[in-house]
Design a protein around this motif. Structure first.
Motif, PDB file in Angstrom:
ATOM      1  N   LEU A  79     -38.591 -72.079 -38.213  1.00 58.75           N
ATOM      2  CA  LEU A  79     -37.407 -71.515 -37.843  1.00 58.75           C
ATOM      3  C   LEU A  79     -36.657 -72.670 -36.842  1.00 58.75           C
ATOM      4  O   LEU A  79     -35.396 -72.985 -37.053  1.00 58.75           O
ATOM      5  N   TYR A  80     -37.391 -73.207 -35.843  1.00 60.46           N
ATOM      6  CA  TYR A  80     -36.935 -74.325 -34.832  1.00 60.46           C
ATOM      7  C   TYR A  80     -36.343 -75.527 -35.648  1.00 60.46           C
ATOM      8  O   TYR A  80     -35.420 -76.018 -35.554  1.00 60.46           O
ATOM      9  N   ALA A  81     -37.149 -75.850 -36.488  1.00 58.42           N
ATOM     10  CA  ALA A  81     -37.013 -77.128 -37.483  1.00 58.42           C
ATOM     11  C   ALA A  81     -35.728 -76.976 -38.303  1.00 58.42           C
ATOM     12  O   ALA A  81     -34.935 -77.800 -38.502  1.00 58.42           O
ATOM     13  N   ASP A  82     -35.536 -75.752 -38.918  1.00 63.99           N
ATOM     14  CA  ASP A  82     -34.422 -75.291 -39.363  1.00 63.99           C
ATOM     15  C   ASP A  82     -33.203 -75.139 -38.647  1.00 63.99           C
ATOM     16  O   ASP A  82     -32.059 -74.835 -39.189  1.00 63.99           O
ATOM     17  N   GLY A  83     -33.232 -75.093 -37.390  1.00 65.97           N
ATOM     18  CA  GLY A  83     -32.300 -75.131 -36.585  1.00 65.97           C
ATOM     19  C   GLY A  83     -31.668 -73.563 -36.091  1.00 65.97           C
ATOM     20  O   GLY A  83     -30.537 -73.373 -35.314  1.00 65.97           O
ATOM     21  N   TRP A  84     -32.820 -72.650 -36.215  1.00 63.56           N
ATOM     22  CA  TRP A  84     -32.330 -71.221 -35.674  1.00 63.56           C
ATOM     23  C   TRP A  84     -32.431 -71.173 -34.258  1.00 63.56           C
ATOM     24  O   TRP A  84     -32.908 -71.928 -33.400  1.00 63.56           O
ATOM     25  N   ASP A  85     -31.749 -70.316 -33.612  1.00 62.74           N
ATOM     26  CA  ASP A  85     -31.773 -70.144 -31.983  1.00 62.74           C
ATOM     27  C   ASP A  85     -31.849 -68.404 -32.005  1.00 62.74           C
ATOM     28  O   ASP A  85     -31.796 -67.589 -33.194  1.00 62.74           O
ATOM     29  N   ALA A  86     -31.684 -67.897 -30.888  1.00 59.08           N
ATOM     30  CA  ALA A  86     -31.939 -66.589 -30.403  1.00 59.08           C
ATOM     31  C   ALA A  86     -30.742 -66.328 -29.103  1.00 59.08           C
ATOM     32  O   ALA A  86     -30.439 -67.240 -28.411  1.00 59.08           O
ATOM     33  N   SER A  87     -30.278 -65.012 -29.226  1.00 58.98           N
ATOM     34  CA  SER A  87     -29.482 -64.614 -28.313  1.00 58.98           C
ATOM     35  C   SER A  87     -30.281 -64.227 -26.919  1.00 58.98           C
ATOM     36  O   SER A  87     -31.255 -63.761 -26.881  1.00 58.98           O
ATOM     37  N   SER A  88     -29.867 -64.797 -25.837  1.00 54.67           N
ATOM     38  CA  SER A  88     -30.453 -64.694 -24.621  1.00 54.67           C
ATOM     39  C   SER A  88     -30.277 -63.171 -24.122  1.00 54.67           C
ATOM     40  O   SER A  88     -31.301 -62.823 -23.242  1.00 54.67           O
ATOM     41  N   PHE A  89     -29.361 -62.502 -24.533  1.00 56.92           N
ATOM     42  CA  PHE A  89     -29.051 -61.090 -23.978  1.00 56.92           C
ATOM     43  C   PHE A  89     -29.656 -60.130 -25.089  1.00 56.92           C
ATOM     44  O   PHE A  89     -30.465 -59.211 -24.510  1.00 56.92           O
ATOM     45  N   SER A  90     -29.495 -60.108 -26.306  1.00 60.20           N
ATOM     46  CA  SER A  90     -30.268 -58.958 -27.161  1.00 60.20           C
ATOM     47  C   SER A  90     -31.264 -59.457 -27.896  1.00 60.20           C
ATOM     48  O   SER A  90     -32.071 -58.611 -28.253  1.00 60.20           O
ATOM     49  N   GLY A  91     -31.615 -60.559 -27.863  1.00 58.31           N
ATOM     50  CA  GLY A  91     -32.937 -61.249 -28.465  1.00 58.31           C
ATOM     51  C   GLY A  91     -32.913 -61.346 -30.029  1.00 58.31           C
ATOM     52  O   GLY A  91     -33.761 -61.762 -30.613  1.00 58.31           O
ATOM     53  N   GLU A  92     -31.514 -60.890 -30.638  1.00 57.98           N
ATOM     54  CA  GLU A  92     -31.567 -61.111 -32.025  1.00 57.98           C
ATOM     55  C   GLU A  92     -31.490 -62.616 -32.242  1.00 57.98           C
ATOM     56  O   GLU A  92     -30.987 -63.440 -31.584  1.00 57.98           O
ATOM     57  N   MET A  93     -32.141 -63.044 -33.505  1.00 58.26           N
ATOM     58  CA  MET A  93     -32.092 -64.264 -33.953  1.00 58.26           C
ATOM     59  C   MET A  93     -30.710 -64.780 -34.501  1.00 58.26           C
ATOM     60  O   MET A  93     -30.026 -63.930 -35.081  1.00 58.26           O
ATOM     61  N   GLU A  94     -30.137 -66.057 -34.376  1.00 59.11           N
ATOM     62  CA  GLU A  94     -29.076 -66.583 -34.820  1.00 59.11           C
ATOM     63  C   GLU A  94     -29.307 -67.565 -35.818  1.00 59.11           C
ATOM     64  O   GLU A  94     -30.094 -68.570 -35.585  1.00 59.11           O
ATOM     65  N   ALA A  95     -28.679 -67.402 -37.015  1.00 52.46           N
ATOM     66  CA  ALA A  95     -28.828 -68.407 -38.037  1.00 52.46           C
ATOM     67  C   ALA A  95     -28.048 -69.805 -37.729  1.00 52.46           C
ATOM     68  O   ALA A  95     -27.332 -69.645 -36.956  1.00 52.46           O
ATOM     69  N   PRO A  96     -28.705 -70.648 -38.219  1.00 50.63           N
ATOM     70  CA  PRO A  96     -27.982 -72.177 -37.902  1.00 50.63           C
ATOM     71  C   PRO A  96     -26.631 -72.288 -38.629  1.00 50.63           C
ATOM     72  O   PRO A  96     -26.169 -71.526 -39.385  1.00 50.63           O
ATOM     73  N   GLN A  97     -25.717 -72.872 -37.853  1.00 51.16           N
ATOM     74  CA  GLN A  97     -24.325 -73.112 -37.927  1.00 51.16           C
ATOM     75  C   GLN A  97     -24.101 -74.323 -38.607  1.00 51.16           C
ATOM     76  O   GLN A  97     -24.587 -75.361 -38.276  1.00 51.16           O
TER      77      GLN A  97
END
Length: 97
Positions: A79-97
């Motif tokens: 996921l890191y290599a694909d560019g994914w991130d996560a919200s600091s507040f909710s912990g939900e994963m955020e797709a690459p933009q």
């Protein structure tokens, strides 16, 4: 950068520019994900992703990083290599933009 995890890496330290993955010294069969500090005082993308709901890492002060299973460490690296991130507040994963 494409990421290819091998079973030999489950027992070795993996160094990346932004994080390191190594075997957990106090939890048999687990890995530690440690984000490298960037000097801002905030969690890095690696730290946010390591504790995201899709990875589920728990911070362990004694180990200095997030304890995860080997499967979760593999998922984190991909996921890191694909560019994914996560919200600091909710912990939900955020797709690459």
């Amino acid at each position: 950068m494409a990421w290819h995890w091998t079973d030999a890496q489950a027992s070795a330290t993996i160094e990346h520019d932004d994080y390191a993955i190594r075997p957990a010294p106090y939890a048999k069969g687990k890995m530690i994900i440690k984000g490298k500090p960037n000097g801002t005082g905030f969690k890095t993308r690696a730290d946010r992703l390591a504790e995201a709901k899709g990875i589920g890492g728990k911070y362990v002060h004694r180990s200095g990083g997030y304890t995860v299973s080997v499967a979760a460490a593999k998922r984190f690296a991909k996921l890191y290599a694909d560019g994914w991130d996560a919200s600091s507040f909710s912990g939900e994963m955020e797709a690459p933009q």
